[in-house]
Structures are given as structure tokens and as C-alpha cells.
Design an enzyme around this catalytic site. Structure first.
Site, mmCIF file in Angstrom:
data_model
loop_
_atom_site.group_PDB
_atom_site.id
_atom_site.type_symbol
_atom_site.label_atom_id
_atom_site.label_comp_id
_atom_site.label_asym_id
_atom_site.label_seq_id
_atom_site.Cartn_x
_atom_site.Cartn_y
_atom_site.Cartn_z
ATOM 1 N N CYS A 172 3.595 1.622 2.622
ATOM 2 C CA CYS A 172 4.862 0.923 2.348
ATOM 3 C C CYS A 172 5.789 1.807 1.517
ATOM 4 O O CYS A 172 7.003 1.850 1.740
ATOM 5 C CB CYS A 172 4.595 -0.382 1.613
ATOM 6 N N ASP A 190 11.366 21.223 -33.350
ATOM 7 C CA ASP A 190 12.221 20.080 -33.688
ATOM 8 C C ASP A 190 13.696 20.432 -33.798
ATOM 9 O O ASP A 190 14.525 19.548 -34.000
ATOM 10 C CB ASP A 190 11.762 19.449 -35.008
ATOM 11 N N CYS A 244 0.849 -1.196 0.000
ATOM 12 C CA CYS A 244 0.000 0.000 0.000
ATOM 13 C C CYS A 244 0.882 1.242 0.000
ATOM 14 O O CYS A 244 2.109 1.160 0.018
ATOM 15 C CB CYS A 244 -0.933 0.005 1.203
ATOM 16 N N ASP A 268 6.724 25.911 -34.038
ATOM 17 C CA ASP A 268 7.785 26.356 -34.935
ATOM 18 C C ASP A 268 7.357 25.942 -36.345
ATOM 19 O O ASP A 268 6.726 24.900 -36.520
ATOM 20 C CB ASP A 268 9.102 25.682 -34.556
#
Length: 758
Positions: free
Chosen positions: A24, A650, A21, A438
Site C-alpha cells: 500500500c 554547540d 501493508c 569541540d
């Protein structure tokens, strides 16, 4: 051989076993954070992994970290590098989360709870107390031993978890039944063995369902790992690769033994084992699982192929360029793994709640027991209601809500060529109301071709100008450089080699040529925008107006001899991508404002924007200005709220803008720098993926919200119902198991998502 000591800042991944859970997760993270030299630690319940980063001066060994995790009460081992382990994770039938234990538990428990279902039809039958004890004991202490073991370890560390709640609740029910059985003088005993047994069985069933569902959420990673073939046919280095060569001399080597520059033979229908360059042959290659491209791509000699893609009808000889962790497939897996392991910012709230959740539940259960004992004057009912509170409150669903949705969402996105690197993107994407593009390489093909040369003096021919301009670009990787060099090659013109050249970031290139009319003079090839303050700027714009009207990109060849003078205008054409208009329309349908950024002339950019439906244009800008424009857009208020901006690019010059945007999206057809700066990488140069990336991000965010809402509602309503006696321990156990399964199932619905325009 033990791992070497860490001498630099490094990242390690551990597989963590035994977490049940959110409590933990917090416990492991706190233990890791206390280790000297650990700079940061991030633990994920859904992937059952921990990412640990050491600082630069750390001398801690990874084995020391593993020992700390084990001392905390969990299993730990160094994670296998992606791509090495191709097998799907499978749970043992009789393992901790195996189906065998679930079936055995229900087989032993069935005679205990079946009499409850027979009573409504008039059959009153039950086992004797001795038989009930005999059947319930192995369920409690054999099948349920895992809860005692993990619960005790959590108690010793001072932090409770789900296992502790289950162990306390079932032990109380079992102990009460044993007390009633041994201490009562009545012939009829009020026993609750069926409650403790069924709780354990339902929790085991829930854990098995969780394990199956979590395995499905990580299918994207395993599907990518399986793309790697186990062997590669490495040709004898003495073979000369030409048409008609005998290609029967090769070694079938394990993939780990293939090195760059090896020549690999790929037969029709085989998976390509490495990234490389085709030396011989042609074929259609299926890259769908890597890029999301549905149609096979034609590959010829001199083109690149990606390892993991499927070869079609042709025989190929490939020169290996990237293998192992350097390959594109390996990088894709790394991006997906990182995204699935990282935490979304909203998870911090969940972790804070979980840290105090279990202790609070134990206190609530204790108060419930005392209050019911006082008001009902029945110790047995008081204990049963306290048990119901303990069981119903297990925070499994809370811990799985966010990571399960992130794993499912990022996994299905990767399948269609959208790599979400940062879970924070998922929290920001649903707010986006502006997308900035762009122009070159994003909305256009990014493959310009030379259209015209306009000399500004009759003293020089177009051929001389082309030889000089192409010479400046020798060795450059810029798309305009390739266009000039290709044009020179087509016309049979030899570029004049430069003996000195220098890139001017965001402006162009400058250099000195070895011969020709401008020998030993400095020349530059630069954008019109960079000449805005030049005395000849108006003349250049006037001469180039026809090019701008035709939506062409214009560069100017300049003599840098003082005073600098323009020599020629060079016009390039770069076609719009066929689906650019569709991409913009899809964003408009989502009520998102579209913006285009370009260094080209205002009229040329305006014509492009109008043709595809862009809302706003910023033209004649320097690349260094793009980030400032993104910040300006963010600062602009709409309906008294700031705008949330995504940037799509890019190139290297897009990296600052990608980083400045709330969400950066980089085309993988561009540069590595752009992809590193972006939160999302689009594996195809397809602008329609922008709307798809926003859509899957929004849907994933919605699933996170839904999961957290139902997890909180479940616990906040279940606890008072259990405290008031409306939920028996058996029903509480069933509901708790069902809640975790529902959260995971809701997240898995994301796997049905498909791109809108595919």
C-alpha cells in the site's frame, strides 16, 4: 475555505487511512510521485502519514493531491498541526480496526471451529451445513467486506496488497465449501467454512493488535502534545509588574490567542504555556519531559523558561517570547515527527521487495494449487493449500518492521532529551568508532570568566585595557564578550563604546573606539592560534605560558596600526563540566576513540584532555579547520576500514564540522545553526548524552535488523510449509496475525531503554 495555491517549495503532511501493508505504501507513493509539481513524497505505514514536498513552481493545490490519494483507494486529509489536537487517537469500538468486530467475528466463528477441539476428547459433534453457512456468511461478507473493497481498489490500480490476498484466500475457502455443500450427494460434507471465518477473525485481531501497538509507539508525540495547557492567564497590559502588585486582573485566553510580549501569570503547580522571560518571581521548574533533566531547575527573574514545563512552588509572571510553532516544544515535536515519518535507507530494500511481493505470491499460490491438484488428485486439498499460501504470505510484518522500530526508538530517546532528526543516523551510529568534541561549551561550561590581564607594555593599566577590550565587545553575544562585560561591570568600569566594529569569524573581533588611548585606531581581540604567523607570536606564547599551564583560554588585544603590535594578553577560565570525565569514560567503555578540537594553546588543551581521559587532541586550530580534521579522521583507516566519526559541538563555527561528520550531535544550549546542521540534538548541555545517543541508536538499529530478519524468515519458511500442506488456512491466518504483532512487540521493547548514567 480551500487551501491557497502553492507558490513556493512547501511541505505538507497528509493523514492516510486504509493502508495495510508495505505494498500500500508503495502504491500511494507512486500515485503521489506522478502528480505535477510534487518534488518528493514519503509515505510511512506505522504513522499512517505522507509527507509531500512541492517544487517552487508548482500550482497544484493540496486538495488535488487528496483527490488523487482517494482515487487510488485510500482515505486522505490534511494532518492537524502538532499541538492543536491534544486528544489521543482512539479507534471506534465498531470501527474497521475496532475490538467490537473482532469479538463479533469470534462469537460467530466459535461454533464452527470448536468441534475440532472436541474431537481429541471423543466428542464428535458439528453443526449442520445450513447452520455453518448461516454463521460463516456474515463473517465473510459483513466483517470481511473491508478486504473485498480494498482488494478490489488495489486490483483496479494494478498493484496487489494484503487485502487482496485475504479476499482471494477466504473467498476460495468459502466458495469451495459452498460448492461441496450444494454439489455433493453425500450426507457428510467436507466443508471449510470454519477456515474462511477464522482467517478473517485472526486478520481482524491482528489489525486491532497492530492499531494498539502503533498507538503505543507514538506515545512520545502525544505525551509532548499534552504538555501544552489549553489556556493562559494573560495579565492586563496596564498593570505595573513590581513586587506587591495586585495580579488579579487577567484574561483566561485560549493558547492560540496569546501573542509575543503578552505578560502571562503562572501559578504554582501549573504548566507554563509559552516560552518567555521571567519578569517577576522565582521557582523551581520541572523540564524533564522536554530536556530529560531529572531534577527541577531553579528559575529567577531574567531567566528563560520553556513552554510545557511544570512550575513548582513559586508564582511567576512571564513575558511571552515564542508561542505556537515558534516555541521550543513545537520544534521538539516537529523534530520527533519528522524522524518518525522519514524512512531509513534500509527501508528502500523493503519497498523494492514489497512492490513485487503480492503478485509473486498470487503466482506461487496458483502454481501450488495446480501442482497439488495434479499430484493429490484432489481439487479441495489443492485449493486449501493455495489459500494457505495466500494468507501466510501477507506482507504486514515486512511493512511494519522498520517504521515501528524507528518510532519506538526515537520516541524513547526524545523522552530523555535526545532528539534524533534523521533516521539515517540510526544506520550510521552503530558503526561509530570516533567521537570528536569541540571543547568550549561542550566539555566545558561555556561560561568563561575573566581571570587576568597581562599588559605587554607598562604604558597602560589593566583598567584601561579592560575598558577598551570590553568596549569592542559591546553588542556581541560571544561567551568571551559576556565575560569581559561582566568583569567591567563588577569593577565599575565603563566600556569605551566603539563607533565601528566587525566580527572576524573564527578569529575574534575588530573595531575602532570613540575615546581612550587608542581612539580612532583599529583594535582587535583575537585568539593566539590566529597569530601563528605574527612576528610577536613566540613572545605572546612565552608570556602566556603560565595561563596555558593553568588550562586557561587566552585572547590577545592587538593594535592594528601598521605594523600591528600586541597590547595585552587576556586570560579566561572556563570550568570543565562535572560529568565530562564520566562521558569520556562511557565512550571508552564502548571502544570509541575520543578526540578534542580546540583553538587554545597545545599545552592547555593537552592538560584538559589528560584530566578527563581524551585520547587525541587537535589544538591551535582555526574553526574553519574543524571540518577538514573530521574528513581527515574519516579517511584514516583502522583494521583496513575507514573510521566512522561523530562530531559534538554547540557553536556557529561547529556547523561545518557537524555537517561533515557521519553523525553530527549538537547541544541545544548552543546555537540554532549548529542544531540545524546536526542529525542529533542533545536537549541538555550534558556530554554523557553522547554515549546514550549512540547506545539508543545502536539498539534501534538492532531492532530494525531483528524485525526484518524475522519478517523475511517468516514469509520465506511459511510459504513452502503452506504449499506442502503443513499449515491449514486457519493456522496460516493465525500465524500471519501473530507475525505482525511480534514485530511491533519487539519494537516496543525499546521503550524500556534508560540512559546508562541517569
Amino acid at each position: 475555505m480551500p487551501p491557497p495555491k502553492v507558490t513556493n517549495s512547501q511541505l505538507f503532511t497528509l493523514d492516510i487511512g486504509g493502508m495495510t501493508c508495505a505494498s500500500c505504501v508503495g502504491r500511494v507513493e507512486r500515485a503521489l510521485a506522478k502528480i505535477p509539481g510534487v518534488e518528493a513524497a514519503n509515505v510511512n505505514l506505522a504513522t499512517e502519514q505522507a509527507k509531500i514536498r512541492f517544487n517552487a513552481n508548482s500550482v497544484t493545490e493540496i486538495n488535488d493531491v487528496i483527490a488523487v490519494v482517494q482515487k487510488t483507494g485510500y482515505e486522505a486529509k490534511l494532518s492537524t498541526p502538532h499541538g492543536i489536537d491534544r486528544s489521543s487517537p482512539s479507534k471506534s469500538f465498531w470501527g474497521a480496526d475496532g475490538l467490537g468486530r473482532v469479538l463479533l467475528g469470534f462469537a460467530l466463528s466459535a461454533p464452527l471451529f470448536l468441534p475440532m477441539f472436541l474431537m481429541p476428547i471423543g466428542i464428535h459433534w458439528s453443526l449442520s451445513p445450513a447452520w455453518q453457512l448461516l454463521l460463516a456468511t456474515p463473517v465473510q461478507f459483513f466483517l470481511g467486506w473491508r478486504f473485498y473493497k480494498a482488494g478490489f481498489k488495489s486490483l483496479m490500480s494494478g498493484v496487489g496488497n494484503m487485502d487482496l490476498l485475504v479476499a482471494l484466500g477466504t473467498s476460495a475457502a468459502y466458495g469451495l465449501s459452498l460448492y461441496e455443500m450444494m454439489g455433493s450427494t453425500h450426507e457428510a460434507h467436507e466443508l471449510y467454512f470454519e477456515g474462511s471465518a477464522v482467517i478473517i477473525c485472526m486478520v481482524l485481531l491482528g489489525k486491532w493488535l497492530e492499531a494498539r501497538a502503533k498507538q503505543q509507539t507514538s506515545e512520545a508525540i502525544r505525551a509532548l502534545q499534552k504538555l501544552w495547557p489549553e489556556h493562559a492567564k494573560v495579565l492586563n497590559p496596564k498593570i505595573i509588574i513590581t513586587e506587591g502588585s495586585a495580579l488579579d486582573q487577567f484574561d483566561d485566553l485560549p493558547l492560540e490567542q496569546v501573542f509575543p510580549k503578552d505578560r502571562v501569570l503562572v501559578l504554582p503547580g501549573e504548566r507554563i504555556p509559552v516560552d518567555g522571560l521571567i519578569l517577576l518571581g522565582s521557582s523551581h521548574v520541572d523540564e524533564s519531559l522536554l530536556t530529560g533533566e531529572s531534577e527541577p531547575v531553579k528559575k529567577l527573574v531574567g531567566t528563560n523558561v520553556i513552554g510545557g514545563s511544570l512550575n513548582g512552588e513559586g508564582l511567576l509572571v512571564i513575558e511571552a517570547q515564542a508561542v505556537g510553532v515558534e516555541s521550543v516544544l513545537s520544534q521538539i515535536i516537529s523534530l520527533v515527527e519528522d524522524a518518525q515519518t522519514q524512512k531509513a535507507p534500509i527501508q528502500k530494500l523493503v519497498d523494492q521487495v514489497s512492490a513485487i511481493f503480492v503478485p509473486s505470491v498470487i503466482v506461487i499460490a496458483f502454481i501450488t494449487g495446480l501442482a497439488n491438484w495434479f499430484y493429490l488428485d484432489s481439487i479441495s486439498l489443492a485449493i486449501l493449500r493455495a489459500v494457505s499460501v495466500l494468507v501466510i504470505a501477507c506482507p504486514c510484518a515486512l511493512g511494519l518492521a522498520t517504521p515501528a522500530a524507528i518510532m519506538a526508538g526515537t520516541g524513547v530517546a526524545a523522552r530523555f532529551g535526545i532528539l534524533i532528526k534523521d533516521p539515517q543516523v540510526l544506520e550510521l551510529a552503530h558503526r561509530l568508532n570516533v567521537v570528536a568534541f569541540d571543547k568550549t561549551g561542550t566539555l566545558t561550561q561555556g561560561k568563561p570568566r575573566l581571570l587576568d590581564i597581562i599588559p605587554l607594555s607598562h604604558s597602560f593599566t589593566k583598567e584601561t585595557i579592560l575598558a577598551s577590550a570590553a568596549g569592542l565587545q559591546l553588542g556581541s553575544e560571544h561567551p568571551l564578550a559576556k565575560a569581559l562585560l561582566d568583569a567591567a561591570k563588577l569593577k565599575g568600569i565603563n566600556p569605551i563604546s566603539p563607533f565601528e566594529s566587525k566580527i572576524l569569524p573564527g578569529i575574534g573581533i575588530t573595531g575602532k573606539l570613540s575615546s581612550g588611548p587608542w581612539a580612532d585606531q583599529s583594535l582587535s581581540l583575537q585568539s593566539v592560534a590566529s597569530l601563528e604567523n605574527h612576528p610577536n607570536h613566540l613572545e605572546i606564547v612565552e608570556k602566556a605560558q603560565a595561563c596555558f599551564d593553568a588550562m586557561q583560554t587566552v585572547s590577545v588585544l592587538m593594535s592594528m596600526k601598521i605594523p600591528s603590535t600586541p597590547i595585552a594578553i587576556i586570560a579566561f577560565g572556563d570550568e570543565l563540566k562535572s560529568n565530562a570525565k564520566e562521558a569520556i569514560h562511557a565512550l571508552s567503555q564502548m571502544h570509541i576513540l575520543t578526540v578534542m578540537l580546540s583553538g587554545d594553546n597545545k599545552s592547555a588543551v593537552a592538560r584538559v584532555a589528560h584530566s578527563i581521559g581524551i585520547d587525541e587532541v587537535f589544538s591551535q586550530i582555526m574553526p574553519s579547520d574543524k571540518a577538514a580534521i573530521i574528513r581527515k579522521l574519516q579517511a584514516t583507516e583502522k583494521d583496513h576500514q575507514r573510521q566512522w566519526v561523530a562530531m559534538v559541538g554547540d557553536g556557529v563555527n561547529d556547523a561545518p564540522a557537524l555537517a561533515a561528520a557521519d553523525v553530527g550531535m549538537a547541544m541545544s544550549t548552543g546555537t540554532d545553526v549548529a542544531m540545524q546542521a546536526a542529525g542529533i540534538t542533545l536537549m541538555r548541555g550534558d556530554p554523557t548524552l553522547v554515549a546514550d545517543a549512540i547506545d539508543i541508536s545502536k539498539r534501534t538499529w538492532k531492532k530494525i535488523q531483528q524485525n526484518l530478519f524475522w519478517a523475511f524468515i517468516f514469509n520465506s519458511t511459511g510459504i513452502p510449509l503452506a504449499a506442502l500442506g503443513y499449515l491449514s488456512p486457519m493456522l496460516a491466518g493465525s500465524a500471519m496475525a501473530l507475525s505482525s504483532f511480534c514485530v511491533l512487540s519487539n519494537a516496543l521493547l525499546l521503550k524500556r531503554w534508560r540512559p546508562t548514567l541517569q
